[in-house]
Scaffold this motif. Structure first.
Motif, mmCIF file in Angstrom:
data_model
loop_
_atom_site.group_PDB
_atom_site.id
_atom_site.type_symbol
_atom_site.label_atom_id
_atom_site.label_comp_id
_atom_site.label_asym_id
_atom_site.label_seq_id
_atom_site.Cartn_x
_atom_site.Cartn_y
_atom_site.Cartn_z
ATOM 1 N N VAL A 48 0.844 -1.196 0.000
ATOM 2 C CA VAL A 48 0.000 0.000 0.000
ATOM 3 C C VAL A 48 0.875 1.239 0.000
ATOM 4 O O VAL A 48 1.907 1.281 0.676
ATOM 5 C CB VAL A 48 -0.902 0.047 1.258
ATOM 6 N N VAL A 49 0.468 2.241 -0.759
ATOM 7 C CA VAL A 49 1.118 3.544 -0.757
ATOM 8 C C VAL A 49 -0.003 4.583 -0.776
ATOM 9 O O VAL A 49 -1.119 4.292 -1.218
ATOM 10 C CB VAL A 49 2.090 3.688 -1.957
ATOM 11 N N LEU B 71 -5.512 5.838 -1.230
ATOM 12 C CA LEU B 71 -4.629 4.707 -0.987
ATOM 13 C C LEU B 71 -4.542 3.926 -2.292
ATOM 14 O O LEU B 71 -5.559 3.724 -2.963
ATOM 15 C CB LEU B 71 -5.202 3.781 0.091
ATOM 16 N N TYR B 72 -3.355 3.519 -2.650
ATOM 17 C CA TYR B 72 -3.140 2.670 -3.819
ATOM 18 C C TYR B 72 -2.585 1.359 -3.313
ATOM 19 O O TYR B 72 -1.692 1.358 -2.460
ATOM 20 C CB TYR B 72 -2.147 3.320 -4.782
ATOM 21 N N PHE B 73 -3.099 0.237 -3.827
ATOM 22 C CA PHE B 73 -2.597 -1.034 -3.329
ATOM 23 C C PHE B 73 -2.637 -2.130 -4.383
ATOM 24 O O PHE B 73 -3.408 -2.063 -5.334
ATOM 25 C CB PHE B 73 -3.357 -1.469 -2.065
ATOM 26 N N THR B 74 -1.779 -3.107 -4.173
ATOM 27 C CA THR B 74 -1.756 -4.291 -5.027
ATOM 28 C C THR B 74 -2.562 -5.387 -4.341
ATOM 29 O O THR B 74 -2.653 -5.443 -3.117
ATOM 30 C CB THR B 74 -0.319 -4.786 -5.280
ATOM 31 N N ASP B 75 -3.137 -6.259 -5.158
ATOM 32 C CA ASP B 75 -3.957 -7.353 -4.646
ATOM 33 C C ASP B 75 -3.621 -8.643 -5.400
ATOM 34 O O ASP B 75 -4.405 -9.120 -6.204
ATOM 35 C CB ASP B 75 -5.440 -7.000 -4.801
ATOM 36 N N PRO B 76 -2.441 -9.208 -5.128
ATOM 37 C CA PRO B 76 -2.047 -10.436 -5.813
ATOM 38 C C PRO B 76 -2.718 -11.662 -5.193
ATOM 39 O O PRO B 76 -3.494 -11.547 -4.242
ATOM 40 C CB PRO B 76 -0.532 -10.470 -5.588
ATOM 41 N N GLY C 294 -5.082 -7.590 -9.006
ATOM 42 C CA GLY C 294 -5.342 -6.210 -9.392
ATOM 43 C C GLY C 294 -4.501 -5.163 -8.699
ATOM 44 O O GLY C 294 -3.799 -5.431 -7.722
ATOM 45 N N VAL C 295 -4.595 -3.961 -9.251
ATOM 46 C CA VAL C 295 -4.029 -2.751 -8.665
ATOM 47 C C VAL C 295 -5.208 -1.799 -8.482
ATOM 48 O O VAL C 295 -5.992 -1.585 -9.416
ATOM 49 C CB VAL C 295 -2.952 -2.112 -9.565
ATOM 50 N N TYR C 296 -5.346 -1.237 -7.276
ATOM 51 C CA TYR C 296 -6.528 -0.452 -6.937
ATOM 52 C C TYR C 296 -6.184 0.927 -6.394
ATOM 53 O O TYR C 296 -5.115 1.142 -5.844
ATOM 54 C CB TYR C 296 -7.340 -1.171 -5.848
ATOM 55 N N ARG C 297 -7.192 1.812 -6.508
ATOM 56 C CA ARG C 297 -7.155 3.135 -5.887
ATOM 57 C C ARG C 297 -8.392 3.249 -5.002
ATOM 58 O O ARG C 297 -9.523 3.065 -5.470
ATOM 59 C CB ARG C 297 -7.182 4.239 -6.935
#
Length: 112
Positions: free
Chosen positions: A35-36, A42-47, A73-76
């Motif tokens: 998360v960043v 917030l932006y995060f990866t969801d592998p 996915g990659v989310y905002r």
């Protein structure tokens, strides 16, 4: 909360958790990993890593059949509206994430 397949705030004064997001639409997230943030989101990866079966080698095939989403996915997540936006579903293993110069999102597609 990678294994719990969600993002949550932790109040450091009370040590109580508050759910941020655990679903995209009607499907549970795979297991948010990195998360960043900036002032707005917030932006995060969801592998798929949280869905790997115990005992499998780290570089084994993913257990895609256990993903309700069917993709990594990659989310905002918008902090103001609390809306979740899927930015990318084309990466096989989105893992590292960062914001560069406040204007570019950088995502690692791990192990490719």
């Amino acid at each position: 909360q990678h294994g719990a397949r969600r993002l949550a705030w932790l109040n450091l004064a009370t040590m109580k958790e508050e759910l941020i997001v655990e679903r995209h639409g009607r499907a549970r997230l795979n297991g948010p990993n990195d998360v960043v943030s900036n002032d707005d989101a917030l932006y995060f990866t969801d592998p798929y890593y949280a869905l790997l079966e115990k005992g499998r080698p780290a570089d084994a095939a993913y257990a895609d059949d256990k993903s309700e989403l069917g993709f990594a996915g990659v989310y905002r997540y918008d902090l103001g509206t609390r809306d979740l936006e899927m930015l990318d579903s084309s990466l096989a293993r989105p893992n590292g994430i960062g914001i560069v110069n406040g204007s570019h999102l950088v995502v690692s597609d791990c192990c490719q």
